[in-house]
Design an enzyme around this catalytic site. Sequence first.
Site, PDB file in Angstrom:
ATOM      1  N   LYS A  14       0.125   4.253  -0.360  1.00 35.05           N
ATOM      2  CA  LYS A  14      -0.489   5.472   0.179  1.00 35.05           C
ATOM      3  C   LYS A  14      -0.204   6.655  -0.779  1.00 35.05           C
ATOM      4  CE  LYS A  14      -0.128   3.381   4.684  1.00 35.05           C
ATOM      5  NZ  LYS A  14      -0.049   3.515   6.108  1.00 35.05           N
TER       6      LYS A  14
ATOM      7  N   ASN B 256       0.868  -1.172   0.000  1.00 32.36           N
ATOM      8  CA  ASN B 256       0.000   0.000   0.000  1.00 32.36           C
ATOM      9  C   ASN B 256       0.910   1.228   0.000  1.00 32.36           C
ATOM     10  OD1 ASN B 256      -1.790   2.061   0.510  1.00 32.36           O
ATOM     11  ND2 ASN B 256      -2.278   1.427   2.605  1.00 32.36           N
TER      12      ASN B 256
ATOM     13  N   SER C  79       3.031  -2.106  10.423  1.00 35.01           N
ATOM     14  CA  SER C  79       4.476  -2.197  10.696  1.00 35.01           C
ATOM     15  C   SER C  79       5.080  -3.562  10.370  1.00 35.01           C
ATOM     16  CB  SER C  79       4.766  -1.812  12.153  1.00 35.01           C
ATOM     17  OG  SER C  79       4.344  -0.488  12.394  1.00 35.01           O
TER      18      SER C  79
HETATM   19  P1  PGA Z   1       2.631   0.287   7.682  1.00 43.09           P
HETATM   20  O1  PGA Z   1       1.196   0.577   7.027  1.00 43.09           O
HETATM   21  O2  PGA Z   1       3.117  -1.021   7.142  1.00 43.09           O
HETATM   22  O3  PGA Z   1       3.462   1.449   7.293  1.00 43.09           O
HETATM   23  O4  PGA Z   1       2.397   0.213   9.173  1.00 43.09           O
HETATM   24  C1  PGA Z   1       0.265  -0.455   6.839  1.00 43.09           C
HETATM   25  C2  PGA Z   1      -0.997   0.099   6.258  1.00 43.09           C
HETATM   26  O5  PGA Z   1      -1.371   1.237   6.598  1.00 43.09           O
HETATM   27  O6  PGA Z   1      -1.667  -0.573   5.439  1.00 43.09           O
END
Ligand code: PGA
Length: 250
Positions: free
Chosen positions: A11, A9, A203
């Site tokens: 984002k 993802n 994470s």
């Molecule tokens: P992260 O994000 O791996 O940076 O914690 C996971 C997510 O928001 O899908």
Amino acid sequence: MIRPLVVGNWKMHGDGTWLPAIGAIAEAAAVTSSIDTALCVPATLIERAATRYPSLSIGGQDCHPDNSGSFTGDISASMIREAGGKLVILGHSECRSAPLETSARVAAKVRAATTAGLRVIVCVGETTAARAAGEAVGKACDQLLASLVGVVGGNIVVAYEPVWAIGQGITPTANEIAEVTSALRLTSVQAIGSASPILYGGSVNSENCEHLFHSGGIDGFLIGKASTEAKSFIRVLKLAERAVGNAALS
Ligand code: PGA
């Protein structure tokens, strides 16, 4: 057995200069044959990524419940599909933090995306306060039920993403994850009549993915930060594949 799935993802990260990174991920995914890989990129990259790297499943990160209309700034499920997207993330906690983004609205989006032929990753997860109050399982399952109202058929994947773990560098223990994901598995059967693949997100990185895969009662991962660098995402893909191989032997 449910086929493992690892989804990145990105984002609001990535522009045209990131296409070679998508190419590297596509190449690695093609030889990581025991797991499925997908990458959810910003809307501006969907068409270019899907056209250049057709072997990799490219997805969007949200969509509107309607097909078209006067909704400035939004994108519909059918537009994602038309651009070459194969899946969409819905109900991510970063979207649910907007006051209008209720589970009822997420369910409307899931129905729209399913109708458009997209695979849907429905995200659920408790806040810090809910976990502290011992309500993690209840909150996640209630959210899932409400986010799947009226959903019939389709290709639904559930992502358990505790809000307090996302982007924080902290993860629940494998037992804490397994407690919630086993309940979510039953809830998905209750909601849509079949067991959805259950991913864990929050994470995840190359250091913790093998352990979580072995002990977390999950079918894969939804990965934010560690997916934005091709090298680290590819490492997770390789380790996930090794974990699948080891699980098959044990
Ligand atoms: P992260 O994000 O791996 O940076 O914690 C996971 C997510 O928001 O899908």
